[in-house]
Design an enzyme around this catalytic site. Structure first.
Site, short mmCIF file in Angstrom:
data_model
loop_
_atom_site.label_atom_id
_atom_site.label_comp_id
_atom_site.label_asym_id
_atom_site.label_seq_id
_atom_site.Cartn_x
_atom_site.Cartn_y
_atom_site.Cartn_z
N HIS A 121 -43.80 90.19 0.26
CA HIS A 121 -44.01 91.32 -0.23
C HIS A 121 -44.57 91.33 -1.66
O HIS A 121 -44.07 90.65 -2.46
CB HIS A 121 -42.52 92.16 -0.37
N PRO A 124 -26.21 93.69 -8.33
CA PRO A 124 -27.30 93.29 -7.63
C PRO A 124 -28.54 93.93 -7.60
O PRO A 124 -29.60 93.33 -7.19
CB PRO A 124 -26.68 93.76 -6.16
N TYR A 142 -36.27 101.08 -4.90
CA TYR A 142 -35.15 101.36 -5.70
C TYR A 142 -35.25 102.76 -6.12
O TYR A 142 -36.29 102.96 -6.96
CB TYR A 142 -35.29 100.40 -6.90
P1 FAD Z 1 -20.85 82.25 -2.36
O1 FAD Z 1 -21.87 82.71 -1.47
O2 FAD Z 1 -19.86 83.26 -2.95
O3 FAD Z 1 -19.95 81.14 -1.85
C1 FAD Z 1 -18.87 80.42 -2.43
C2 FAD Z 1 -17.95 79.90 -1.23
O4 FAD Z 1 -16.76 79.49 -1.87
C3 FAD Z 1 -17.61 80.75 -0.23
O5 FAD Z 1 -18.04 80.72 1.01
C4 FAD Z 1 -16.12 81.00 -0.47
O6 FAD Z 1 -15.30 81.54 0.65
C5 FAD Z 1 -15.88 79.55 -0.87
N1 FAD Z 1 -14.59 79.33 -1.67
C6 FAD Z 1 -13.94 80.37 -2.41
N2 FAD Z 1 -12.81 79.74 -3.01
C7 FAD Z 1 -12.73 78.46 -2.36
C8 FAD Z 1 -11.69 77.55 -2.60
N3 FAD Z 1 -10.69 77.85 -3.43
N4 FAD Z 1 -11.89 76.17 -1.95
C9 FAD Z 1 -13.09 76.19 -1.16
N5 FAD Z 1 -13.75 77.12 -0.87
C10 FAD Z 1 -13.85 78.22 -1.54
N6 FAD Z 1 -26.93 89.24 -4.36
C11 FAD Z 1 -28.16 90.04 -4.37
O7 FAD Z 1 -28.87 89.36 -4.83
N7 FAD Z 1 -28.11 91.21 -3.32
C12 FAD Z 1 -27.03 91.66 -2.70
O8 FAD Z 1 -27.02 92.67 -2.26
C13 FAD Z 1 -25.85 91.01 -2.79
N8 FAD Z 1 -24.59 91.51 -2.24
C14 FAD Z 1 -23.69 90.65 -2.46
C15 FAD Z 1 -22.42 91.37 -1.81
C16 FAD Z 1 -21.24 90.71 -2.10
C17 FAD Z 1 -19.85 91.15 -1.46
C18 FAD Z 1 -21.33 89.53 -2.94
C19 FAD Z 1 -19.71 88.88 -3.04
C20 FAD Z 1 -22.19 89.00 -3.38
C21 FAD Z 1 -23.72 89.67 -3.12
N9 FAD Z 1 -24.64 89.13 -3.87
C22 FAD Z 1 -25.72 89.81 -3.90
C23 FAD Z 1 -24.69 88.03 -4.52
C24 FAD Z 1 -24.82 86.76 -3.83
O9 FAD Z 1 -24.67 87.12 -2.51
C25 FAD Z 1 -24.46 85.47 -4.62
O10 FAD Z 1 -24.94 85.37 -5.70
C26 FAD Z 1 -24.63 84.33 -3.74
O11 FAD Z 1 -24.05 84.32 -2.70
C27 FAD Z 1 -23.89 83.18 -4.78
O12 FAD Z 1 -23.90 81.96 -3.91
P2 FAD Z 1 -22.76 81.01 -3.92
O13 FAD Z 1 -22.87 79.80 -3.16
O14 FAD Z 1 -22.77 80.73 -5.69
O15 FAD Z 1 -21.40 81.64 -3.93
C1 DHB Z 2 -31.11 93.58 -1.15
C2 DHB Z 2 -30.07 93.48 -2.19
C3 DHB Z 2 -30.41 93.74 -3.40
O1 DHB Z 2 -29.35 93.64 -4.23
C4 DHB Z 2 -31.86 93.97 -4.01
O2 DHB Z 2 -32.08 93.96 -5.34
C5 DHB Z 2 -32.74 94.10 -2.79
C6 DHB Z 2 -32.56 93.82 -1.50
C7 DHB Z 2 -31.00 93.24 0.21
O3 DHB Z 2 -29.77 93.10 0.73
O4 DHB Z 2 -31.72 93.52 0.82
#
Ligand code: FAD
Ligand code: DHB
Length: 381
Positions: free
Chosen positions: A65, A285, A193
């Site tokens: 994009h 987000p 957005y």
């Molecule tokens: P996570 O993806 O949270 O991974 C952490 C992992 O650790 C998980 O699998 C969890 O189960 C595991 N864990 C937790 N506790 C323990 C423990 N005690 N022992 C072992 N494992 C454990 N970002 C965007 O940009 N756009 C979005 O639309 C968006 N939507 C989101 C919706 C939700 C509900 C959430 C929670 C986040 C969203 N995010 C979004 C943010 C983005 O998904 C995260 O920033 C990203 O997943 C971060 O990756 P991570 O690996 O740091 O953490």
């Molecule tokens: C999506 C999520 C976001 O937070 C964003 O800023 C743009 C796209 C998505 O889930 O596609």
């Protein structure tokens, strides 16, 4: 700790360097693979995934994009990302990134344990930290050089650091996002957005046949209170007449609610424990920074660990936290700014007029657009 994108990616990068890793994950592999979250990758993120050797499918299936649209009071304005910065973003779901990383880890034969319970970290400040956990009914202990706390906001890693050793900054917003995934062709070419009088809405996509749409909603709202029909009716109204008339609807494949929060815990190091991704910070987000920031932390942590193993020096480890935090705070600023300008906030007329002024200025000023574009495509790693 954690098999989200941060943990899996760090494991893959280190595997390529010949460093052994063990991943412990609280949820099942099926749950981790099925979770629907972010969808937009910065070019820097794609570069790190390439370095990890997991970008084959992303290159083939990701959608490039060159712009995004900002809507305000029925008008839409395109921010020409490519023209303003020379860079584009890639639409490729976090679900797909996770699947690619899980497959690569399985192919590498590197160990991951899912559905572990009662994870505890020990002797974090010593030279040989240990982790204990229960898996399949028995208790295990691992000793290691380092613990990478990639276990998300609710994980055990950050909570294992004494409160006095961490500084926390937090902002909680008075609303959340309700997201729907549905199999219909998107009637928009680029993400929109939209700041509407009824609240914020985001039109996104996953593929030429699948949309991902979000609505700002109240913190009291429950997913079950929103039928698919109500969601699409509200989405049409917030998107405005032109897009609204073209939106086709379909039953939701997934519907979820996420509250909005800004959060930073620092420093990212305590002894031999290093925090990365959502374990250390959360962005709202708006601006799609969460996943991208997890990847940039991992990139810095990977370089720090390579410095340690390659040069037998602690210097790169000592620099990790400051290096990562510099970029984290910039993404926090941008995500806060996008959230502030695009949502409906409770507040007085002064706040509302400032928001209007910011958006009108954005629509008229190339400099303001270049600022948004530079941050949206991601600041350099
Ligand atoms: P996570 O993806 O949270 O991974 C952490 C992992 O650790 C998980 O699998 C969890 O189960 C595991 N864990 C937790 N506790 C323990 C423990 N005690 N022992 C072992 N494992 C454990 N970002 C965007 O940009 N756009 C979005 O639309 C968006 N939507 C989101 C919706 C939700 C509900 C959430 C929670 C986040 C969203 N995010 C979004 C943010 C983005 O998904 C995260 O920033 C990203 O997943 C971060 O990756 P991570 O690996 O740091 O953490
Ligand atoms: C999506 C999520 C976001 O937070 C964003 O800023 C743009 C796209 C998505 O889930 O596609």
């Amino acid at each position: 700790m954690g098999a989200g994108p941060a943990g899996l990616l760090l494991g893959q990068l280190l595997h390529k360097e010949g460093v052994d890793t063990l991943i412990l994950e609280r949820r099942s592999a099926q749950y981790v693979a099925g979770r629907v979250r972010a969808g937009v990758l910065e070019p820097g993120t794609v570069g790190v995934l390439e370095r990890a050797g997991v970008a084959g499918r992303l290159r083939a299936e990701g959608l490039t994009h060159d712009g995004v649209e900002i809507g305000f009071r029925g008008r839409r304005h395109r921010i020409a990302l490519k023209a303003l910065t020379g860079k584009s973003v890639t639409v490729y779901g976090q679900t797909e990134v996770t699947r690619d990383l899980m497959e690569a880890r399985a192919a590498a034969g590197a160990p991951s344990f899912y559905e572990v319970e009662d994870v505890q970290l020990h002797e974090i400040t010593g030279a040989r930290p240990r982790v204990t956990y229960r898996h399949a009914g028995s208790t295990h202990e691992v000793d290691c050089d380092f613990i990478a706390g990639c276990d998300g906001f609710h994980g055990v890693s950050r909570r294992s650091i004494p409160a006095a050793a961490l500084s926390i900054c937090e902002r909680v917003y008075p609303f959340g996002w309700l997201g729907v995934l549905a199999d219909v062709p998107p009637p928009w070419e680029e993400l929109i957005y939209a700041n509407s009088e009824r609240g914020f809405a985001l039109a996104s996509l996953r593929s030429p046949t699948r949309v991902r749409c979000y609505l700002q909603c109240s913190l009291e709202d429950r997913v079950e209170q929103w039928s698919d029909g109500q969601f699409w009716d509200e989405f049409r109204l917030r998107m405005g007449e032109e897009i609204g008339a073209r939106v086709q609807t379909a039953p939701s494949l997934e519907k979820s609610f996420a509250p909005l929060r800004s959060f930073v815990a620092e420093p990212l190091r305590y002894g031999r424990l290093f925090l990365a991704g959502d374990a250390a910070h959360i962005v709202p987000p708006t601006g799609a920074k969460g996943l991208n920031l997890a990847v940039s932390d991992v990139h810095y942590l990977y370089e720090a660990l390579c410095g340690f193993y390659g040069e037998a020096s602690e210097r790169s480890l000592a620099e990790y936290s400051d290096r990562a935090l510099r970029r984290i705070w910039r993404a926090e600023r941008f995500s806060w700014w996008m959230t502030r300008q695009l949502h409906r906030f409770p507040g007085d007329e002064f706040d509302a007029r400032l928001q209007q002024t910011e958006l009108e200025y954005l629509f008229e000023s190339q400099t303001a657009q270049a600022n948004l574009a530079e941050n949206y495509v991601g600041l350099p790693l």
